[in-house]
Design a protein around this motif. Structure first.
Motif, PDB file in Angstrom:
ATOM      1  N   ASP A   1       0.820  -1.220   0.000  1.00 14.20           N
ATOM      2  CA  ASP A   1       0.000   0.000   0.000  1.00 14.20           C
ATOM      3  C   ASP A   1       0.856   1.273   0.000  1.00 14.20           C
ATOM      4  N   GLY A   2       2.182   1.098  -0.101  1.00 12.65           N
ATOM      5  CA  GLY A   2       3.078   2.252  -0.164  1.00 12.65           C
ATOM      6  C   GLY A   2       3.656   2.677   1.174  1.00 12.65           C
ATOM      7  N   ARG A   3       3.082   2.213   2.265  1.00 15.39           N
ATOM      8  CA  ARG A   3       3.637   2.550   3.577  1.00 15.39           C
ATOM      9  C   ARG A   3       4.939   1.779   3.795  1.00 15.39           C
ATOM     10  N   VAL A   4       5.704   2.213   4.785  1.00 14.95           N
ATOM     11  CA  VAL A   4       6.921   1.504   5.168  1.00 14.95           C
ATOM     12  C   VAL A   4       6.716   0.957   6.574  1.00 14.95           C
ATOM     13  N   LEU A   5       6.909  -0.330   6.728  1.00 14.75           N
ATOM     14  CA  LEU A   5       6.873  -0.965   8.042  1.00 14.75           C
ATOM     15  C   LEU A   5       8.299  -0.913   8.576  1.00 14.75           C
ATOM     16  N   LYS A   6       8.477  -0.185   9.653  1.00 13.82           N
ATOM     17  CA  LYS A   6       9.804   0.009  10.229  1.00 13.82           C
ATOM     18  C   LYS A   6      10.259  -1.260  10.952  1.00 13.82           C
ATOM     19  N   ALA A   7      11.534  -1.539  10.851  1.00 10.32           N
ATOM     20  CA  ALA A   7      12.114  -2.686  11.540  1.00 10.32           C
ATOM     21  C   ALA A   7      11.830  -2.611  13.035  1.00 10.32           C
ATOM     22  N   PRO A  56       2.565  -5.433  -6.965  1.00 12.69           N
ATOM     23  CA  PRO A  56       1.924  -4.874  -5.779  1.00 12.69           C
ATOM     24  C   PRO A  56       0.433  -4.620  -6.020  1.00 12.69           C
ATOM     25  N   ALA A  57       0.067  -4.246  -7.240  1.00 11.85           N
ATOM     26  CA  ALA A  57      -1.336  -3.951  -7.547  1.00 11.85           C
ATOM     27  C   ALA A  57      -2.215  -5.184  -7.343  1.00 11.85           C
ATOM     28  N   ALA A  58      -1.745  -6.360  -7.743  1.00 13.34           N
ATOM     29  CA  ALA A  58      -2.540  -7.582  -7.574  1.00 13.34           C
ATOM     30  C   ALA A  58      -2.795  -7.845  -6.091  1.00 13.34           C
ATOM     31  N   ALA A  59      -1.761  -7.712  -5.272  1.00 18.16           N
ATOM     32  CA  ALA A  59      -1.902  -7.926  -3.830  1.00 18.16           C
ATOM     33  C   ALA A  59      -2.779  -6.845  -3.212  1.00 18.16           C
ATOM     34  N   ARG A  97     -11.231  -6.310   2.270  1.00 18.21           N
ATOM     35  CA  ARG A  97     -11.142  -5.399   3.416  1.00 18.21           C
ATOM     36  C   ARG A  97     -10.135  -5.869   4.471  1.00 18.21           C
ATOM     37  N   TYR A  98      -9.038  -6.446   4.001  1.00 16.49           N
ATOM     38  CA  TYR A  98      -7.973  -6.863   4.905  1.00 16.49           C
ATOM     39  C   TYR A  98      -7.068  -5.664   5.176  1.00 16.49           C
ATOM     40  N   THR A  99      -6.651  -5.563   6.424  1.00 15.93           N
ATOM     41  CA  THR A  99      -5.799  -4.442   6.821  1.00 15.93           C
ATOM     42  C   THR A  99      -4.435  -4.893   7.349  1.00 15.93           C
ATOM     43  N   PHE A 100      -4.196  -6.203   7.371  1.00 19.04           N
ATOM     44  CA  PHE A 100      -2.899  -6.667   7.873  1.00 19.04           C
ATOM     45  C   PHE A 100      -1.783  -6.202   6.931  1.00 19.04           C
ATOM     46  N   PRO A 101      -0.591  -5.941   7.482  1.00 19.46           N
ATOM     47  CA  PRO A 101       0.506  -5.451   6.657  1.00 19.46           C
ATOM     48  C   PRO A 101       0.967  -6.514   5.668  1.00 19.46           C
ATOM     49  N   ALA A 102       1.148  -6.093   4.411  1.00 14.82           N
ATOM     50  CA  ALA A 102       1.558  -7.022   3.361  1.00 14.82           C
ATOM     51  C   ALA A 102       2.647  -6.389   2.503  1.00 14.82           C
ATOM     52  N   ALA A 103       3.712  -7.123   2.326  1.00 12.96           N
ATOM     53  CA  ALA A 103       4.791  -6.740   1.424  1.00 12.96           C
ATOM     54  C   ALA A 103       4.861  -7.795   0.328  1.00 12.96           C
ATOM     55  N   LEU A 104       5.497  -7.468  -0.779  1.00 12.26           N
ATOM     56  CA  LEU A 104       5.734  -8.485  -1.806  1.00 12.26           C
ATOM     57  C   LEU A 104       6.918  -9.339  -1.372  1.00 12.26           C
ATOM     58  N   ALA A 105       6.769 -10.648  -1.548  1.00 17.37           N
ATOM     59  CA  ALA A 105       7.880 -11.552  -1.285  1.00 17.37           C
ATOM     60  C   ALA A 105       8.987 -11.253  -2.289  1.00 17.37           C
ATOM     61  N   GLY A 106      10.207 -11.418  -1.851  1.00 19.55           N
ATOM     62  CA  GLY A 106      11.347 -11.147  -2.733  1.00 19.55           C
ATOM     63  C   GLY A 106      12.616 -11.694  -2.117  1.00 19.55           C
ATOM     64  N   ALA A 107      13.711 -11.120  -2.514  1.00 20.30           N
ATOM     65  CA  ALA A 107      15.019 -11.604  -2.075  1.00 20.30           C
ATOM     66  C   ALA A 107      15.169 -11.567  -0.551  1.00 20.30           C
ATOM     67  N   GLN A 108      14.685 -10.489   0.075  1.00 17.81           N
ATOM     68  CA  GLN A 108      14.835 -10.363   1.532  1.00 17.81           C
ATOM     69  C   GLN A 108      14.029 -11.434   2.259  1.00 17.81           C
ATOM     70  N   SER A 109      12.750 -11.604   1.890  1.00 15.91           N
ATOM     71  CA  SER A 109      11.935 -12.617   2.568  1.00 15.91           C
ATOM     72  C   SER A 109      12.475 -14.019   2.304  1.00 15.91           C
ATOM     73  N   GLU A 110      13.049 -14.236   1.132  1.00  9.26           N
ATOM     74  CA  GLU A 110      13.638 -15.545   0.832  1.00  9.26           C
ATOM     75  C   GLU A 110      14.875 -15.798   1.690  1.00  9.26           C
ATOM     76  N   ARG A 111      15.685 -14.759   1.928  1.00 12.37           N
ATOM     77  CA  ARG A 111      16.846 -14.921   2.820  1.00 12.37           C
ATOM     78  C   ARG A 111      16.382 -15.295   4.223  1.00 12.37           C
TER      79      ARG A 111
END
Length: 164
Positions: free
Chosen positions: A40-46, A97-100, A108-122
């Protein structure tokens, strides 16, 4: 030993075996959270994840099992917002990101969602199935994994990890 205790013990042993067999559990490795751009464009901080028990879900908008499980994940997210020791995070394996984002909005889901990628795979290795759930303890260790769809009562039981 009560049947429920035996069931939990068996589930924990199976989870540990699956972690080891899948190569997910890595000796002495810990997840060090980084800032994540959400669909959604927001950043979830570590800092919003560090030091907490984090329940992580991998899903896709086209996955029928994810479609059944995500309402329960949403409830878990709502519960996590009331507990400062507990957080949830999801990764979509959709191509854009648009599909997700469209899937989340239409349900109407509000849980935080990022696209899976290299970081999540690590952090979690390659996907074996969908959906997948991981529990990461406050020290960054993967302490539990559920491969495939789980049911409402099992999803709610994941919150027990935050109480430890």
């Amino acid at each position: 030993m009560p049947v429920r205790s035996l069931r939990l013990l068996a589930a924990a042993m199976l989870s540990a075996a699956l972690l080891l067999a899948s190569g997910i559990a890595r000796a002495q490795e810990r997840i060090v959270w980084t800032d994540l751009e959400l669909v959604d464009g927001r950043v979830l901080k570590a800092s919003e994840l560090a030091g907490k028990t984090v329940i992580v879900e991998f899903w896709a908008s086209w996955c029928p099992f994810c479609k059944k499980q995500n309402p329960h994940f949403q409830k878990l997210y709502e519960a996590s917002r009331k507990d400062p020791k507990f957080a949830v995070l999801s990764f979509s394996i959709d191509k854009t990101p648009a599909a997700a984002r469209d899937y989340l909005a239409s349900h109407r889901y509000t849980f935080p969602a990022a696209l899976a990628g290299a970081q999540s795979e690590r952090w979690f290795g390659k996907r074996k199935t969908l959906p997948e759930i991981f529990v990461v303890d406050p020290q960054g260790r993967i302490v539990h994994a559920e491969l495939g769809e789980i049911f409402e009562e099992d999803m709610a039981a994941l919150a027990r990890f935050a109480a430890r």
